[in-house]
Design a protein around this motif. Structure first.
Motif, PDB file in Angstrom:
ATOM      1  N   SER A 209      -2.758  -0.047  -0.041  1.00 54.12           N
ATOM      2  CA  SER A 209      -1.745   0.405   0.908  1.00 54.12           C
ATOM      3  C   SER A 209      -0.528   0.879   0.124  1.00 54.12           C
ATOM      4  N   CYS A 210       0.321   1.695   0.766  1.00 52.06           N
ATOM      5  CA  CYS A 210       1.588   2.019   0.101  1.00 52.06           C
ATOM      6  C   CYS A 210       2.614   0.914   0.353  1.00 52.06           C
ATOM      7  N   LEU A 211       2.270  -0.062   1.205  1.00 55.95           N
ATOM      8  CA  LEU A 211       3.115  -1.244   1.359  1.00 55.95           C
ATOM      9  C   LEU A 211       3.053  -2.075   0.076  1.00 55.95           C
ATOM     10  N   LYS A 212       4.164  -2.704  -0.232  1.00 59.58           N
ATOM     11  CA  LYS A 212       4.244  -3.466  -1.472  1.00 59.58           C
ATOM     12  C   LYS A 212       4.586  -4.934  -1.217  1.00 59.58           C
ATOM     13  N   GLU A 213       4.101  -5.783  -2.108  1.00 64.00           N
ATOM     14  CA  GLU A 213       4.471  -7.191  -2.116  1.00 64.00           C
ATOM     15  C   GLU A 213       4.955  -7.513  -3.524  1.00 64.00           C
ATOM     16  N   ASP A 214       6.207  -7.948  -3.625  1.00 66.00           N
ATOM     17  CA  ASP A 214       6.833  -8.197  -4.935  1.00 66.00           C
ATOM     18  C   ASP A 214       6.758  -6.961  -5.832  1.00 66.00           C
ATOM     19  N   GLY A 215       6.961  -5.806  -5.216  1.00 63.78           N
ATOM     20  CA  GLY A 215       7.019  -4.554  -5.974  1.00 63.78           C
ATOM     21  C   GLY A 215       5.683  -3.929  -6.304  1.00 63.78           C
ATOM     22  N   LYS A 216       4.585  -4.584  -5.954  1.00 61.24           N
ATOM     23  CA  LYS A 216       3.255  -4.060  -6.270  1.00 61.24           C
ATOM     24  C   LYS A 216       2.528  -3.658  -4.992  1.00 61.24           C
TER      25      LYS A 216
END
Length: 289
Positions: A209-216
């Motif tokens: 996804s283009c969504l990120k978690e902790d910048g990734k």
């Protein structure tokens, strides 16, 4: 396949990176998306597949039960070249206006720039007083699960949002739109023919996804498999039984202008993701299906 070549053209005011026209066909307004010239360079028109991605992705959302933008596969003749296009019906009206999430994000927290960090997006949803936060959060996660199924790599803050009734001011989650980045549109038929089972599995599972978690960027399947987010888990439990994999297969099989190799590719990666979501659903519900 419908020929949009002689449809009435209006000034285009739609955003986005793809080449597009605003056309009136049978009394309705359509955003008609064209192959990107950068993608098209040194490739045959049959290899430009974003129109197929848009059409199939939108219709899978619709089959699962989402209110979705109507899409039509068609063709457009320009300078003697036939281009495969996807016509997307405008779902706004004189009484309703589309507000994309990025606009909401800008206005909700003036002290912070909101990009695609997941925690920031959820914060905006929870803080915004103009929307039903719990309903929006559920629909957001349900959208996430279906985007995972179709491999949508570009569900950013500018391609989902809300419809606002100009008279009543009622706010509703907008119909799903802009699915052109699902189903690996940049892979050519000749590349598909050379893929082995391991490479197909990697394409199905390693989709981000283009969504990120902790910048990734978030790996869709890994995130769903982790079962670490209760809201995502709830969405899986609500969405899974609405996915009719046989209906999806029949729909793709009946589409003209797509090679048999590409159809098989679409079905393969969708089914692999479906089976992962099914396994997670069974774990969450302790259900044998």
């Amino acid at each position: 396949m419908i020929d949009f070549s002689n449809a009435t053209e209006e000034f285009n005011n739609y955003k986005g990176s793809e080449k597009k026209k605003t056309l009136i066909y049978n009394g309705k307004k359509y955003l008609v998306k064209f192959p990107d010239p950068i993608r098209e360079k040194n490739k045959n028109i049959s290899y430009i597949n974003n129109a197929f991605s848009e059409y199939i992705g939108s219709n899978i959302f619709k089959m699962i039960g989402f209110e979705t933008q109507n899409t039509i596969l068609g063709k457009y003749n320009y300078n003697g070249k036939e281009k495969i296009v996807c016509a997307c019906e405008d779902f706004t009206s004189d009484d309703s206006e589309l507000f994309e999430f990025e606009g909401l994000a800008l206005s909700t927290n003036p002290d912070k720039k909101i990009d695609t960090e997941l925690s920031d997006i959820i914060d905006v949803i929870e803080e915004c007083k103009m929307i039903n936060s719990s309903d929006t959060k559920l629909k957001f996660w349900k959208m996430f699960v279906v985007d995972a199924l179709i491999g949508n790599t570009d569900r950013h803050n500018g391609n989902w949002g809300f419809l606002v009734n100009k008279k009543t001011k009622k706010v509703t989650f907008a119909p799903i739109y802009d699915c052109g980045s699902c189903l690996n549109p940049m892979i050519e038929d000749k590349e598909i023919e050379s893929l082995n089972d391991t490479e197909l599995k990697n394409l199905a599972i390693n989709c981000y996804s283009c969504l990120k978690e902790d910048g990734k960027k978030i790996n869709y399947m890994a995130y769903i498999r982790s079962m670490k987010n209760d809201n995502c888990n709830d969405a899986v439990k609500k969405i899974f039984l609405q996915i009719n994999i046989n209906q999806i297969k029949e729909f793709i099989d009946e589409i003209s202008y797509i090679s048999e190799e590409r159809k098989a590719f679409y079905l393969n990666i969708i089914e692999q993701r479906y089976n992962i979501i099914k396994t997670v659903y069974k774990s969450l519900t302790k259900c044998n299906i």
